[in-house]
Design a protein around this motif. Structure first.
Motif, PDB file in Angstrom:
ATOM      1  N   PHE A 232      39.216  40.875  50.942  1.00  0.00           N
ATOM      2  CA  PHE A 232      39.984  40.324  52.235  1.00  0.00           C
ATOM      3  C   PHE A 232      40.257  38.799  52.117  1.00  0.00           C
ATOM      4  O   PHE A 232      41.734  38.688  52.530  1.00  0.00           O
ATOM      5  N   PHE A 233      39.226  38.072  51.661  1.00  0.00           N
ATOM      6  CA  PHE A 233      39.376  36.797  50.934  1.00  0.00           C
ATOM      7  C   PHE A 233      40.346  36.379  50.374  1.00  0.00           C
ATOM      8  O   PHE A 233      39.959  35.176  49.813  1.00  0.00           O
ATOM      9  N   SER A 234      40.196  37.441  49.163  1.00  0.00           N
ATOM     10  CA  SER A 234      40.367  37.202  47.960  1.00  0.00           C
ATOM     11  C   SER A 234      42.069  36.232  47.898  1.00  0.00           C
ATOM     12  O   SER A 234      43.457  36.604  48.115  1.00  0.00           O
ATOM     13  N   ASP A 235      42.675  35.940  46.776  1.00  0.00           N
ATOM     14  CA  ASP A 235      43.714  35.718  46.255  1.00  0.00           C
ATOM     15  C   ASP A 235      44.867  36.791  45.868  1.00  0.00           C
ATOM     16  O   ASP A 235      45.889  36.550  45.496  1.00  0.00           O
ATOM     17  N   LEU A 236      44.032  38.002  45.990  1.00  0.00           N
ATOM     18  CA  LEU A 236      45.291  38.762  45.144  1.00  0.00           C
ATOM     19  C   LEU A 236      46.612  38.893  46.347  1.00  0.00           C
ATOM     20  O   LEU A 236      46.576  39.249  47.072  1.00  0.00           O
TER      21      LEU A 236
ATOM     22  N   TRP B 144      44.151  46.445  49.202  1.00  0.00           N
ATOM     23  CA  TRP B 144      42.871  47.021  48.184  1.00  0.00           C
ATOM     24  C   TRP B 144      41.671  46.657  49.683  1.00  0.00           C
ATOM     25  O   TRP B 144      40.276  47.382  49.513  1.00  0.00           O
ATOM     26  N   ALA B 145      41.395  46.114  50.157  1.00  0.00           N
ATOM     27  CA  ALA B 145      40.814  45.618  51.265  1.00  0.00           C
ATOM     28  C   ALA B 145      40.811  46.690  52.314  1.00  0.00           C
ATOM     29  O   ALA B 145      39.182  47.507  52.592  1.00  0.00           O
ATOM     30  N   PHE B 146      41.867  47.484  52.623  1.00  0.00           N
ATOM     31  CA  PHE B 146      41.679  48.383  53.554  1.00  0.00           C
ATOM     32  C   PHE B 146      41.702  49.902  52.780  1.00  0.00           C
ATOM     33  O   PHE B 146      40.528  50.902  53.044  1.00  0.00           O
TER      34      PHE B 146
END
Length: 173
Positions: free
Chosen positions: A22-26, A32-34
């Motif tokens: 969720f807090f990544s820079d992707l 992805w988080a979902f």
């Protein structure tokens, strides 16, 4: 340790994975988080099915299963609050309800009281939360309004659980 309980423990490990994504820079971090959130939901369904199907329901599982669910949801809503996708008021209502359920469940478990397993209302609440999360994570304009409806429904569900808990434990006295 049976397979359903191992799946429940696996869900605990998905919490930091979700937060990291969720807090990544992707660029597609929300997807992805979902996806991790959906994986947690799927393992919840599978572990419950396996526990009932193979008569492997344990008091430990009855306590850990909702704890894993609540902690995942708390992590998700905290991430939404930090990223300003939900208001502080909505987050506070969710945190108060879920922390209250966690504390009450643990308190009564360690006092030797039986806890109430998930029922259809709890499952519906979870499904509605997943819909709200999808709406919020992907920026739909009515996401927070839908979330408030789910919050109200979740409080009603909590009162039903408390009533069932009281009935269950009164019969054992």
């Amino acid at each position: 340790m049976n397979l359903p309980n191992l799946l429940t423990l696996f869900r605990f490990t998905l919490i930091p994975v979700y937060l990291g994504l969720f807090f990544s820079d992707l660029s597609d971090r929300m997807a992805w988080a979902f996806g991790v959130l959906l994986l947690a939901g799927l393992t919840d369904v599978v572990d419950g099915y396996l526990a009932r199907r193979h008569s492997q329901v344990t008091q430990l599982g009855v306590m850990l299963d909702p704890l894993a669910d609540k902690l995942m949801m708390l992590a998700v809503f905290l991430s939404l609050l930090i990223s300003q996708k939900i208001s502080l008021t909505a987050a506070a209502a969710i945190f108060i309800r879920d922390l209250g359920m966690i504390i009450a469940s643990a308190f009564f478990h360690f006092r030797g009281k039986l806890t109430v397993p998930a029922n259809i209302m709890g499952k519906l609440t979870t499904i509605l939360y997943y819909i709200a999360l999808f709406l919020l994570m992907f920026g739909h304009s009515f996401g927070e309004e839908f979330l408030w409806g789910v919050i109200l429904f979740s409080f009603a569900t909590s009162f039903i659980y408390l009533f069932q808990f009281k009935l269950l434990n009164q019969r054992l006295m």
